[in-house]
Design a protein around this motif. Structure first.
Motif, PDB file in Angstrom:
ATOM      1  N   ARG A  11       0.910  -1.409  -0.093  1.00  7.06           N
ATOM      2  CA  ARG A  11      -0.041   0.149   0.030  1.00  7.06           C
ATOM      3  C   ARG A  11       0.886   1.433  -0.018  1.00  7.06           C
ATOM      4  O   ARG A  11       1.957   1.402   0.752  1.00  7.06           O
ATOM      5  CB  ARG A  11      -0.889   0.028   1.252  1.00  7.06           C
ATOM      6  N   PRO A  12       0.545   2.389  -0.794  1.00  7.81           N
ATOM      7  CA  PRO A  12       1.356   3.599  -0.715  1.00  7.81           C
ATOM      8  C   PRO A  12       1.006   4.347   0.324  1.00  7.81           C
ATOM      9  O   PRO A  12      -0.074   4.106   0.993  1.00  7.81           O
ATOM     10  CB  PRO A  12       0.814   4.254  -1.962  1.00  7.81           C
ATOM     11  N   PHE A  13       1.941   5.002   1.147  1.00  9.85           N
ATOM     12  CA  PHE A  13       1.773   5.816   2.250  1.00  9.85           C
ATOM     13  C   PHE A  13       2.986   6.946   2.028  1.00  9.85           C
ATOM     14  O   PHE A  13       3.721   6.919   1.433  1.00  9.85           O
ATOM     15  CB  PHE A  13       1.912   4.959   3.588  1.00  9.85           C
ATOM     16  N   THR A  14       2.501   8.074   2.990  1.00  6.07           N
ATOM     17  CA  THR A  14       3.249   9.425   2.949  1.00  6.07           C
ATOM     18  C   THR A  14       4.164   8.978   4.133  1.00  6.07           C
ATOM     19  O   THR A  14       3.638   8.951   5.373  1.00  6.07           O
ATOM     20  CB  THR A  14       2.628  10.535   3.248  1.00  6.07           C
ATOM     21  N   PRO A  15       5.482   8.933   4.100  1.00  7.64           N
ATOM     22  CA  PRO A  15       6.354   8.959   5.259  1.00  7.64           C
ATOM     23  C   PRO A  15       6.418  10.127   6.183  1.00  7.64           C
ATOM     24  O   PRO A  15       5.996  11.172   5.726  1.00  7.64           O
ATOM     25  CB  PRO A  15       7.760   8.828   4.627  1.00  7.64           C
ATOM     26  N   ASN A  16       6.556   9.910   7.425  1.00  8.47           N
ATOM     27  CA  ASN A  16       6.808  10.948   8.407  1.00  8.47           C
ATOM     28  C   ASN A  16       8.031  11.489   8.344  1.00  8.47           C
ATOM     29  O   ASN A  16       8.917  11.232   7.339  1.00  8.47           O
ATOM     30  CB  ASN A  16       6.604  10.395   9.970  1.00  8.47           C
ATOM     31  N   ASN A  17       8.433  12.682   9.121  1.00  4.83           N
ATOM     32  CA  ASN A  17       9.701  13.599   9.025  1.00  4.83           C
ATOM     33  C   ASN A  17      10.924  12.529   9.119  1.00  4.83           C
ATOM     34  O   ASN A  17      11.891  12.562   8.318  1.00  4.83           O
ATOM     35  CB  ASN A  17       9.506  14.532   9.748  1.00  4.83           C
ATOM     36  N   LYS A  18      10.776  11.814  10.128  1.00  5.57           N
ATOM     37  CA  LYS A  18      11.993  10.984  10.359  1.00  5.57           C
ATOM     38  C   LYS A  18      12.360   9.851   9.027  1.00  5.57           C
ATOM     39  O   LYS A  18      13.474   9.655   8.798  1.00  5.57           O
ATOM     40  CB  LYS A  18      11.833   9.989  11.574  1.00  5.57           C
ATOM     41  N   GLN A  19      11.038   9.260   8.498  1.00  4.02           N
ATOM     42  CA  GLN A  19      11.477   8.380   7.458  1.00  4.02           C
ATOM     43  C   GLN A  19      12.031   9.273   6.382  1.00  4.02           C
ATOM     44  O   GLN A  19      12.675   8.657   5.278  1.00  4.02           O
ATOM     45  CB  GLN A  19      10.069   7.768   7.172  1.00  4.02           C
ATOM     46  N   SER A  20      11.358  10.474   6.131  1.00  2.00           N
ATOM     47  CA  SER A  20      11.923  11.241   4.770  1.00  2.00           C
ATOM     48  C   SER A  20      13.386  11.679   5.146  1.00  2.00           C
ATOM     49  O   SER A  20      14.064  11.527   4.029  1.00  2.00           O
ATOM     50  CB  SER A  20      11.076  12.503   4.798  1.00  2.00           C
ATOM     51  N   ARG A  21      13.999  11.975   6.214  1.00  2.00           N
ATOM     52  CA  ARG A  21      15.209  12.097   6.220  1.00  2.00           C
ATOM     53  C   ARG A  21      16.048  11.087   6.121  1.00  2.00           C
ATOM     54  O   ARG A  21      16.993  10.948   5.291  1.00  2.00           O
ATOM     55  CB  ARG A  21      15.509  12.777   7.715  1.00  2.00           C
ATOM     56  N   ARG A  22      15.603   9.764   6.585  1.00  2.00           N
ATOM     57  CA  ARG A  22      16.404   8.558   6.395  1.00  2.00           C
ATOM     58  C   ARG A  22      16.341   8.386   4.927  1.00  2.00           C
ATOM     59  O   ARG A  22      17.329   7.922   4.354  1.00  2.00           O
ATOM     60  CB  ARG A  22      15.704   7.475   7.132  1.00  2.00           C
ATOM     61  N   LEU A  23      15.421   8.491   4.221  1.00  2.00           N
ATOM     62  CA  LEU A  23      15.274   8.124   2.867  1.00  2.00           C
ATOM     63  C   LEU A  23      16.287   9.155   2.009  1.00  2.00           C
ATOM     64  O   LEU A  23      16.913   8.635   1.037  1.00  2.00           O
ATOM     65  CB  LEU A  23      13.689   8.390   2.182  1.00  2.00           C
ATOM     66  N   GLN A  24      16.355  10.423   2.426  1.00  2.00           N
ATOM     67  CA  GLN A  24      17.346  11.259   1.710  1.00  2.00           C
ATOM     68  C   GLN A  24      18.539  10.986   1.832  1.00  2.00           C
ATOM     69  O   GLN A  24      19.438  10.698   0.994  1.00  2.00           O
ATOM     70  CB  GLN A  24      17.189  12.688   2.206  1.00  2.00           C
ATOM     71  N   LYS A  25      18.966  10.491   3.066  1.00  2.00           N
ATOM     72  CA  LYS A  25      20.173   9.836   3.383  1.00  2.00           C
ATOM     73  C   LYS A  25      20.611   8.441   2.789  1.00  2.00           C
ATOM     74  O   LYS A  25      21.799   7.991   2.376  1.00  2.00           O
ATOM     75  CB  LYS A  25      20.741   9.816   4.799  1.00  2.00           C
ATOM     76  N   HIS A  26      19.674   7.662   2.696  1.00  2.00           N
ATOM     77  CA  HIS A  26      19.999   6.226   2.577  1.00  2.00           C
ATOM     78  C   HIS A  26      18.737   5.717   1.564  1.00  2.00           C
ATOM     79  O   HIS A  26      17.609   5.184   2.023  1.00  2.00           O
ATOM     80  CB  HIS A  26      19.830   5.109   3.448  1.00  2.00           C
ATOM     81  N   PRO A  27      18.670   6.158   0.175  1.00  2.00           N
ATOM     82  CA  PRO A  27      17.598   5.736  -0.641  1.00  2.00           C
ATOM     83  C   PRO A  27      17.236   4.379  -0.809  1.00  2.00           C
ATOM     84  O   PRO A  27      16.149   4.076  -1.454  1.00  2.00           O
ATOM     85  CB  PRO A  27      18.275   6.623  -1.863  1.00  2.00           C
ATOM     86  N   HIS A  28      18.019   3.401  -0.433  1.00  2.00           N
ATOM     87  CA  HIS A  28      17.988   1.979  -1.001  1.00  2.00           C
ATOM     88  C   HIS A  28      17.028   1.178   0.235  1.00  2.00           C
ATOM     89  O   HIS A  28      16.704   0.198   0.230  1.00  2.00           O
ATOM     90  CB  HIS A  28      19.417   1.459  -1.008  1.00  2.00           C
ATOM     91  N   ARG A  29      16.894   2.195   1.297  1.00  2.00           N
ATOM     92  CA  ARG A  29      16.230   1.584   2.461  1.00  2.00           C
ATOM     93  C   ARG A  29      14.812   1.140   2.157  1.00  2.00           C
ATOM     94  O   ARG A  29      14.078   1.729   1.465  1.00  2.00           O
ATOM     95  CB  ARG A  29      16.059   2.280   3.745  1.00  2.00           C
ATOM     96  N   MET A  30      14.100   0.299   3.049  1.00  6.73           N
ATOM     97  CA  MET A  30      12.928  -0.284   2.791  1.00  6.73           C
ATOM     98  C   MET A  30      11.954   0.123   3.901  1.00  6.73           C
ATOM     99  O   MET A  30      12.363   0.048   4.975  1.00  6.73           O
ATOM    100  CB  MET A  30      12.517  -1.788   2.613  1.00  6.73           C
ATOM    101  N   PHE A  31      10.621   0.549   3.772  1.00  8.25           N
ATOM    102  CA  PHE A  31       9.985   1.179   4.960  1.00  8.25           C
ATOM    103  C   PHE A  31       8.707   0.333   5.091  1.00  8.25           C
ATOM    104  O   PHE A  31       8.087  -0.277   4.048  1.00  8.25           O
ATOM    105  CB  PHE A  31       9.759   2.499   4.846  1.00  8.25           C
ATOM    106  N   LEU A  32       8.203   0.432   6.330  1.00 11.57           N
ATOM    107  CA  LEU A  32       6.742  -0.322   6.446  1.00 11.57           C
ATOM    108  C   LEU A  32       5.838   0.855   6.584  1.00 11.57           C
ATOM    109  O   LEU A  32       6.076   1.775   7.373  1.00 11.57           O
ATOM    110  CB  LEU A  32       6.834  -1.078   7.722  1.00 11.57           C
ATOM    111  N   CYS A  33       4.419   0.603   6.317  1.00  8.88           N
ATOM    112  CA  CYS A  33       3.665   1.622   6.515  1.00  8.88           C
ATOM    113  C   CYS A  33       3.124   1.603   8.033  1.00  8.88           C
ATOM    114  O   CYS A  33       3.393   0.692   8.606  1.00  8.88           O
ATOM    115  CB  CYS A  33       2.177   1.233   5.819  1.00  8.88           C
ATOM    116  N   PRO A  34       2.692   2.603   8.489  1.00 10.24           N
ATOM    117  CA  PRO A  34       2.354   2.814  10.058  1.00 10.24           C
ATOM    118  C   PRO A  34       1.509   1.545  10.461  1.00 10.24           C
ATOM    119  O   PRO A  34       1.675   1.197  11.561  1.00 10.24           O
ATOM    120  CB  PRO A  34       1.474   4.063  10.241  1.00 10.24           C
ATOM    121  N   GLN A  35       0.429   1.056   9.676  1.00 10.05           N
ATOM    122  CA  GLN A  35      -0.271  -0.020  10.019  1.00 10.05           C
ATOM    123  C   GLN A  35       0.577  -1.240  10.344  1.00 10.05           C
ATOM    124  O   GLN A  35       0.395  -1.939  11.304  1.00 10.05           O
ATOM    125  CB  GLN A  35      -1.479  -0.357   9.297  1.00 10.05           C
TER     126      GLN A  35
END
Length: 65
Positions: A11-35
């Motif tokens: 499912r697509p989701f909008t990252p929070n501020n912390k995830q956004s910063r991590r994504l800028q520094k490490h674009p290869h990381r994978m994230f989970l939705c909040p649920q």
């Protein structure tokens, strides 16, 4: 802000501020939705026998003899 896709439920989701910063520094990381993140945290804490309100990375202290 860009949309991310959860690696578990796709499912697509909008990252929070912390995830956004991590994504800028490490674009290869994978994230989970909040649920999914909340569901996994709750099940992990239940398996460890802790309250689900604790921090997900707080491990019990080992006693070395």
């Amino acid at each position: 802000m860009e949309q991310l896709t959860c690696i578990l439920c796709d499912r697509p989701f909008t990252p929070n501020n912390k995830q956004s910063r991590r994504l800028q520094k490490h674009p290869h990381r994978m994230f989970l939705c909040p649920q999914c993140d909340e569901r996994i945290t709750f099940k992990t804490m239940a398996r460890r026998g802790k309250k689900a309100s604790g921090h997900p990375l707080s491990f019990p202290q080992r006693k070395f003899e």
